[in-house]
Design an enzyme around this catalytic site. Structure first.
Site, mmCIF file in Angstrom:
data_model
loop_
_atom_site.group_PDB
_atom_site.id
_atom_site.type_symbol
_atom_site.label_atom_id
_atom_site.label_comp_id
_atom_site.label_asym_id
_atom_site.label_seq_id
_atom_site.Cartn_x
_atom_site.Cartn_y
_atom_site.Cartn_z
ATOM 1 N N GLN A 44 -5.913 -0.283 13.277
ATOM 2 C CA GLN A 44 -6.763 -1.470 13.284
ATOM 3 C C GLN A 44 -7.436 -1.619 14.652
ATOM 4 O OE1 GLN A 44 -7.337 -2.992 10.571
ATOM 5 N NE2 GLN A 44 -5.711 -2.047 9.368
ATOM 6 N N LYS A 102 -0.585 -7.991 -2.498
ATOM 7 C CA LYS A 102 -1.843 -7.237 -2.537
ATOM 8 C C LYS A 102 -1.566 -5.795 -2.930
ATOM 9 C CE LYS A 102 -3.846 -5.030 0.733
ATOM 10 N NZ LYS A 102 -4.699 -3.832 0.550
ATOM 11 N N PRO A 153 -24.544 -1.541 -10.235
ATOM 12 C CA PRO A 153 -24.106 -2.811 -10.822
ATOM 13 C C PRO A 153 -23.422 -2.672 -12.177
ATOM 14 C CG PRO A 153 -26.229 -3.105 -9.776
ATOM 15 C CD PRO A 153 -25.935 -1.640 -9.714
ATOM 16 N N LEU A 211 -9.354 -3.372 -4.689
ATOM 17 C CA LEU A 211 -9.924 -2.105 -5.148
ATOM 18 C C LEU A 211 -11.246 -1.759 -4.478
ATOM 19 C CD1 LEU A 211 -9.128 -2.372 -8.960
ATOM 20 C CD2 LEU A 211 -7.735 -1.406 -7.110
ATOM 21 N N LYS A 212 -11.850 -2.732 -3.807
ATOM 22 C CA LYS A 212 -13.100 -2.513 -3.071
ATOM 23 C C LYS A 212 -14.125 -1.774 -3.938
ATOM 24 C CE LYS A 212 -10.944 -2.452 1.534
ATOM 25 N NZ LYS A 212 -9.517 -2.465 1.159
ATOM 26 N N LEU A 213 -14.408 -2.313 -5.094
ATOM 27 C CA LEU A 213 -15.350 -1.678 -6.021
ATOM 28 C C LEU A 213 -16.737 -1.565 -5.392
ATOM 29 C CD1 LEU A 213 -14.288 -3.562 -9.285
ATOM 30 C CD2 LEU A 213 -13.539 -1.303 -8.499
ATOM 31 N N ASP A 263 0.843 -1.198 0.000
ATOM 32 C CA ASP A 263 0.000 0.000 0.000
ATOM 33 C C ASP A 263 0.878 1.247 0.000
ATOM 34 O OD1 ASP A 263 -2.339 -1.506 0.015
ATOM 35 O OD2 ASP A 263 -2.322 -1.674 2.194
ATOM 36 N N THR A 283 -11.736 -3.584 8.941
ATOM 37 C CA THR A 283 -11.159 -3.875 10.257
ATOM 38 C C THR A 283 -10.795 -2.607 11.029
ATOM 39 O OG1 THR A 283 -8.997 -4.172 9.165
ATOM 40 C CG2 THR A 283 -10.296 -6.156 9.636
#
Length: 224
Positions: free
Chosen positions: A184, A32, A66, A60-62, A10, A115
């Site tokens: 976290q 990742k 839809p 990417l947590k799209l 990241d 988290t």
């Protein structure tokens, strides 16, 4: 999966990401790449990281309507990611379309509850129940939508695994014993997560922030 550790690169710095990836290569199962990396380096950056020779997890947590999420998924299929994340809270229809649009070899997993969030955070944005309730609710929806699995904390993965025997469970926010929690709030150790049924262990700063990322990855690998 012989080595469940995916190190979280990241960072917007491509050269640093490549250096870390090369350092940890022998002690992790994959890499990742999150939103920070992708926004800075895009497809080119992913191609460069792929040269290290490890599976790529595009985190990417799209989350959108839809049709938009499906088209975004189609746009990254050329990268042949091993894993891609979408937000399970985007609805069953969104998850169904995302899975239908994904490469056949890509696991699509739904993010349940970050988290970094706890009970108070949930209440502040209108979620009811406990973190466990939210994860359970969205895990069931993700399974119904045909996803491969979910992302959840190590605190909820045992229950999720029990309810979804063939699910694929990604657990982020892990902290080896004796390390700082950082931002976290619902973290466990890598070993605890693995014992509770995690398929993939996502570990970032305990490895990437170490003086020697390769040695840090090796030490964590030795606890599994």
């Amino acid at each position: 999966m012989s080595n469940p550790i995916y190190v979280a690169l990241d960072t917007p710095d491509l050269d640093r990401a490549i250096a870390i990836a090369k350092s940890v290569k022998g002690h992790v199962g994959g890499l990742k790449l999150g939103l920070e990396f992708f926004c800075a380096s895009g497809h080119h950056g992913v191609h460069e990281i792929q040269k290290v020779g490890l599976p790529i997890f595009l985190d990417l947590k799209l989350h959108d309507i839809p049709n938009t999420v499906a088209k975004a998924m189609q746009a990254i299929n050329v990268l042949e990611p091993a894993i891609v994340t979408i937000h399970a809270s985007g609805s069953r229809a969104m998850m169904e379309d995302a899975k239908a649009a994904a490469n056949e070899h890509t696991r699509v997993v739904g993010v349940t509850l970050l988290t970094s969030l706890d009970q108070r955070d949930m209440e502040s944005v209108g979620y009811t129940g406990t973190p466990h309730d939210q994860v359970e609710r969205l895990a069931e929806l993700a399974q119904e939508a045909g996803l491969d699995g979910i992302v959840c904390s190590g605190n909820e993965v045992a229950a999720a695994h029990k309810a979804w025997k063939k699910g694929f469970f990604v657990v982020p926010g892990l902290r080896p014993a004796g390390t700082a929690m950082g931002d976290q709030k619902r973290a466990v150790t890598p070993r605890q997560a693995r014992d509770n049924g995690a398929s993939v262990l996502v570990i970032g700063r305990p490895i990437t922030g170490a003086d020697n990322p390769g040695e840090a990855a090796r030490a964590i690998e030795g606890t599994l």
